[in-house]
Scaffold this motif. Structure first.
Motif, PDB file in Angstrom:
ATOM      1  N   ASP A 157       0.808  -1.221   0.000  1.00 24.14           N
ATOM      2  CA  ASP A 157       0.000   0.000   0.000  1.00 24.14           C
ATOM      3  C   ASP A 157       0.842   1.272   0.000  1.00 24.14           C
ATOM      4  OD1 ASP A 157      -2.449  -1.424   0.106  1.00 24.14           O
ATOM      5  OD2 ASP A 157      -2.230  -1.686   2.271  1.00 24.14           O
ATOM      6  N   VAL A 158       2.103   1.184  -0.389  1.00 27.71           N
ATOM      7  CA  VAL A 158       2.986   2.352  -0.312  1.00 27.71           C
ATOM      8  C   VAL A 158       2.484   3.520  -1.168  1.00 27.71           C
ATOM      9  CG1 VAL A 158       5.090   1.107   0.298  1.00 27.71           C
ATOM     10  CG2 VAL A 158       4.462   1.349  -2.108  1.00 27.71           C
ATOM     11  N   ALA A 159       1.755   3.220  -2.235  1.00 22.86           N
ATOM     12  CA  ALA A 159       1.245   4.289  -3.100  1.00 22.86           C
ATOM     13  C   ALA A 159       0.223   5.165  -2.382  1.00 22.86           C
ATOM     14  CB  ALA A 159       0.626   3.696  -4.358  1.00 22.86           C
ATOM     15  N   GLU A 160      -0.359   4.633  -1.321  1.00 23.96           N
ATOM     16  CA  GLU A 160      -1.372   5.373  -0.571  1.00 23.96           C
ATOM     17  C   GLU A 160      -0.790   6.103   0.634  1.00 23.96           C
ATOM     18  OE1 GLU A 160      -4.483   2.694   0.444  1.00 23.96           O
ATOM     19  OE2 GLU A 160      -4.655   1.874  -1.584  1.00 23.96           O
ATOM     20  N   TYR A 161       0.493   5.873   0.917  1.00 20.11           N
ATOM     21  CA  TYR A 161       1.118   6.507   2.076  1.00 20.11           C
ATOM     22  C   TYR A 161       1.547   7.928   1.743  1.00 20.11           C
ATOM     23  CZ  TYR A 161       1.494   1.636   3.695  1.00 20.11           C
ATOM     24  OH  TYR A 161       1.231   0.349   4.063  1.00 20.11           O
ATOM     25  N   SER A 162       1.785   8.713   2.769  1.00 17.69           N
ATOM     26  CA  SER A 162       2.260  10.074   2.564  1.00 17.69           C
ATOM     27  C   SER A 162       3.676  10.058   2.006  1.00 17.69           C
ATOM     28  CB  SER A 162       2.243  10.850   3.881  1.00 17.69           C
ATOM     29  OG  SER A 162       3.216  10.342   4.778  1.00 17.69           O
ATOM     30  N   GLU A 163       4.028  11.105   1.301  1.00 21.70           N
ATOM     31  CA  GLU A 163       5.362  11.211   0.717  1.00 21.70           C
ATOM     32  C   GLU A 163       6.426  11.219   1.810  1.00 21.70           C
ATOM     33  OE1 GLU A 163       7.973  14.309  -2.072  1.00 21.70           O
ATOM     34  OE2 GLU A 163       5.800  14.527  -1.885  1.00 21.70           O
ATOM     35  N   GLU A 164       6.128  11.868   2.931  1.00 20.74           N
ATOM     36  CA  GLU A 164       7.088  11.960   4.029  1.00 20.74           C
ATOM     37  C   GLU A 164       7.376  10.576   4.626  1.00 20.74           C
ATOM     38  OE1 GLU A 164       4.369  13.719   3.748  1.00 20.74           O
ATOM     39  OE2 GLU A 164       5.002  15.811   3.549  1.00 20.74           O
ATOM     40  N   PHE A 165       6.313   9.762   4.803  1.00 22.79           N
ATOM     41  CA  PHE A 165       6.506   8.419   5.352  1.00 22.79           C
ATOM     42  C   PHE A 165       7.330   7.559   4.408  1.00 22.79           C
ATOM     43  CE2 PHE A 165       5.418   3.951   5.771  1.00 22.79           C
ATOM     44  CZ  PHE A 165       5.605   3.731   7.126  1.00 22.79           C
ATOM     45  N   ASN A 166       6.994   7.606   3.123  1.00 24.02           N
ATOM     46  CA  ASN A 166       7.720   6.795   2.143  1.00 24.02           C
ATOM     47  C   ASN A 166       9.194   7.179   2.067  1.00 24.02           C
ATOM     48  OD1 ASN A 166       5.606   5.137   1.406  1.00 24.02           O
ATOM     49  ND2 ASN A 166       4.922   6.461  -0.262  1.00 24.02           N
ATOM     50  N   GLU A 167       9.487   8.450   2.226  1.00 23.45           N
ATOM     51  CA  GLU A 167      10.885   8.890   2.228  1.00 23.45           C
ATOM     52  C   GLU A 167      11.630   8.306   3.422  1.00 23.45           C
ATOM     53  OE1 GLU A 167      10.887  13.117   2.121  1.00 23.45           O
ATOM     54  OE2 GLU A 167      10.417  13.241  -0.028  1.00 23.45           O
ATOM     55  N   GLU A 168      10.980   8.305   4.578  1.00 26.98           N
ATOM     56  CA  GLU A 168      11.605   7.753   5.785  1.00 26.98           C
ATOM     57  C   GLU A 168      11.822   6.244   5.646  1.00 26.98           C
ATOM     58  OE1 GLU A 168      12.794   9.256   8.394  1.00 26.98           O
ATOM     59  OE2 GLU A 168      12.161  11.268   7.857  1.00 26.98           O
ATOM     60  N   LEU A 169      10.820   5.550   5.122  1.00 25.34           N
ATOM     61  CA  LEU A 169      10.920   4.099   4.956  1.00 25.34           C
ATOM     62  C   LEU A 169      11.983   3.740   3.923  1.00 25.34           C
ATOM     63  CD1 LEU A 169       9.820   1.321   5.737  1.00 25.34           C
ATOM     64  CD2 LEU A 169       8.133   1.555   3.906  1.00 25.34           C
ATOM     65  N   GLN A 170      12.009   4.477   2.818  1.00 26.83           N
ATOM     66  CA  GLN A 170      13.007   4.221   1.781  1.00 26.83           C
ATOM     67  C   GLN A 170      14.420   4.456   2.300  1.00 26.83           C
ATOM     68  OE1 GLN A 170      12.616   6.705  -1.685  1.00 26.83           O
ATOM     69  NE2 GLN A 170      14.306   5.750  -2.767  1.00 26.83           N
ATOM     70  N   LYS A 171      14.582   5.511   3.063  1.00 24.60           N
ATOM     71  CA  LYS A 171      15.899   5.819   3.621  1.00 24.60           C
ATOM     72  C   LYS A 171      16.360   4.713   4.561  1.00 24.60           C
ATOM     73  CE  LYS A 171      16.197   9.217   6.577  1.00 24.60           C
ATOM     74  NZ  LYS A 171      16.224  10.591   7.147  1.00 24.60           N
ATOM     75  N   PHE A 172      15.433   4.186   5.367  1.00 23.89           N
ATOM     76  CA  PHE A 172      15.799   3.112   6.290  1.00 23.89           C
ATOM     77  C   PHE A 172      16.139   1.831   5.536  1.00 23.89           C
ATOM     78  CE2 PHE A 172      14.796  -0.571   8.891  1.00 23.89           C
ATOM     79  CZ  PHE A 172      15.574  -0.321  10.018  1.00 23.89           C
ATOM     80  N   CYS A 173      15.298   1.455   4.582  1.00 21.98           N
ATOM     81  CA  CYS A 173      15.546   0.218   3.823  1.00 21.98           C
ATOM     82  C   CYS A 173      16.854   0.308   3.047  1.00 21.98           C
ATOM     83  CB  CYS A 173      14.392  -0.053   2.866  1.00 21.98           C
ATOM     84  SG  CYS A 173      12.862  -0.575   3.686  1.00 21.98           S
ATOM     85  N   GLY A 174      17.223   1.520   2.626  1.00 19.21           N
ATOM     86  CA  GLY A 174      18.487   1.697   1.925  1.00 19.21           C
ATOM     87  C   GLY A 174      19.687   1.322   2.776  1.00 19.21           C
ATOM     88  N   LYS A 175      19.517   1.383   4.089  1.00 16.70           N
ATOM     89  CA  LYS A 175      20.612   1.025   4.995  1.00 16.70           C
ATOM     90  C   LYS A 175      20.741  -0.481   5.185  1.00 16.70           C
ATOM     91  CE  LYS A 175      19.941   5.347   7.530  1.00 16.70           C
ATOM     92  NZ  LYS A 175      19.520   5.979   8.799  1.00 16.70           N
ATOM     93  N   LEU A 176      19.760  -1.230   4.668  1.00 17.16           N
ATOM     94  CA  LEU A 176      19.770  -2.688   4.825  1.00 17.16           C
ATOM     95  C   LEU A 176      20.103  -3.428   3.534  1.00 17.16           C
ATOM     96  CD1 LEU A 176      16.499  -3.180   6.943  1.00 17.16           C
ATOM     97  CD2 LEU A 176      18.823  -2.798   7.784  1.00 17.16           C
ATOM     98  N   VAL A 177      20.281  -2.698   2.437  1.00 23.12           N
ATOM     99  CA  VAL A 177      20.358  -3.354   1.125  1.00 23.12           C
ATOM    100  C   VAL A 177      21.551  -4.292   0.980  1.00 23.12           C
ATOM    101  CG1 VAL A 177      19.064  -1.599  -0.120  1.00 23.12           C
ATOM    102  CG2 VAL A 177      21.527  -1.332   0.146  1.00 23.12           C
ATOM    103  N   ASN A 178      22.606  -4.106   1.757  1.00 20.83           N
ATOM    104  CA  ASN A 178      23.765  -4.994   1.647  1.00 20.83           C
ATOM    105  C   ASN A 178      23.621  -6.261   2.476  1.00 20.83           C
ATOM    106  OD1 ASN A 178      25.112  -3.426  -0.179  1.00 20.83           O
ATOM    107  ND2 ASN A 178      26.421  -2.415   1.309  1.00 20.83           N
ATOM    108  N   ASP A 179      22.523  -6.385   3.195  1.00 22.59           N
ATOM    109  CA  ASP A 179      22.296  -7.611   3.961  1.00 22.59           C
ATOM    110  C   ASP A 179      21.597  -8.640   3.072  1.00 22.59           C
ATOM    111  OD1 ASP A 179      22.129  -8.844   6.871  1.00 22.59           O
ATOM    112  OD2 ASP A 179      20.218  -9.250   5.875  1.00 22.59           O
ATOM    113  N   LYS A 180      22.118  -9.845   3.039  1.00 24.84           N
ATOM    114  CA  LYS A 180      21.611 -10.861   2.122  1.00 24.84           C
ATOM    115  C   LYS A 180      20.195 -11.313   2.483  1.00 24.84           C
ATOM    116  CE  LYS A 180      26.165 -12.528   0.774  1.00 24.84           C
ATOM    117  NZ  LYS A 180      27.103 -13.663   0.716  1.00 24.84           N
ATOM    118  N   VAL A 181      19.885 -11.378   3.773  1.00 24.00           N
ATOM    119  CA  VAL A 181      18.530 -11.763   4.184  1.00 24.00           C
ATOM    120  C   VAL A 181      17.525 -10.717   3.715  1.00 24.00           C
ATOM    121  CG1 VAL A 181      17.001 -12.043   6.172  1.00 24.00           C
ATOM    122  CG2 VAL A 181      19.232 -13.160   6.152  1.00 24.00           C
TER     123      VAL A 181
END
Length: 267
Positions: free
Chosen positions: A226-250
């Motif tokens: 449902d990310v398309a329905e979330y606020s732009e501010e929330f999606n930016e925060e979530l994207q920034k956090f997930c970007g910190k995990l991208v090198n983890d294989k799991v």
């Protein structure tokens, strides 16, 4: 609830182990539900409570002692440099396994790329791939990042009690509460994600635990669909956090699977 023949085949020792395991799961679930509710209603208090839970499960007398110890013993087998804005990055043609792989300046100059063909990208975006064997040949890793083993088990380093408290109580409660802030009170989502990000300072083990909790302990697929329905501010925060995990294989394995499933569902 349980057939009598089951207990007839179990000796007393196994019975005790069975009931202790059930009791532990009930305790863990109760702690999770209470903490989740607290994250949803009072994020700052929930963070303080989380820190108390950690201290009670360890030998540390303060959160500063805990942080100092794990910072000093942090294992950083992959680089955690993230390009939060467009920055200078380097692509080594001889070491890259993917067209999107990049090295930050520190990792490039601390690696052995003599005689290699490389390109400097002044507008890089994403994260450094040093230590990630899916993006770079191990020969291209710098001297500080030698890559992770596929079978790395956090319980071997942190112990089962602390590992379970983090993945099944604290991290799970924090991630589960995010759905309350997708369009309202986004500042609390930011507070929660910043709290979770602080554990990344302690190295790869904690990044693995965050990845497990986010993609396996909560309904991450439901959060993502449902990310398309979330606020732009929330999606930016979530994207920034997930970007910190991208090198983890799991994280990458589970994220790729979930993303693929969501794409198929829309076809």
């Amino acid at each position: 609830l349980f057939p009598n023949f089951f207990f007839m085949k179990c000796d007393m020792k196994n019975k005790i182990k069975f009931f202790l395991a059930i009791k532990e799961k009930i305790v863990i679930m109760d702690k999770f539900l209470k903490l989740k509710n607290l994250f949803e209603t009072d994020a700052y208090n929930a963070i303080s409570q989380s820190q108390e839970i950690i201290l009670q499960a360890t030998h540390f007398s303060s959160k500063n002692d805990f942080a100092s110890y794990f910072k000093d013993h942090a294992q950083t087998s992959t680089c955690q440099t993230e390009y939060v804005s467009f920055s200078l990055g380097i692509k080594c043609m001889d070491c890259s396994l993917d067209s999107t792989s990049l090295l930050c300046l520190d990792c490039f100059f601390n690696g052995n790329h003599d005689g290699h063909k490389y390109a400097v990208d002044p507008d890089s975006y994403g994260s450094c791939d040093c230590g990630d064997s899916s993006q770079l040949k191990p020969s291209g890793f710098c001297k500080f990042h030698k890559g992770l083993l596929d079978d790395e088990n956090p319980k071997n380093d942190l112990g089962e009690e602390l590992t379970n408290l983090l993945t099944d109580v604290i991290f799970k409660a924090a991630f589960s509460s995010l759905s309350k802030f997708t369009n309202n009170n986004v500042q609390f989502a930011s507070v929660i994600l910043n709290f979770l990000s602080s554990f990344l300072e302690f190295g790869e083990i904690f990044r693995r635990l965050l990845s497990i909790s986010l993609t396996e302990k909560i309904d991450f697929k439901n959060l993502m669909q449902d990310v398309a329905e979330y606020s732009e501010e929330f999606n930016e925060e979530l994207q920034k956090f997930c970007g910190k995990l991208v090198n983890d294989k799991v994280f990458m394995k589970n994220f790729s699977t979930i993303t693929f499933d969501l794409i198929l569902a829309k076809i």
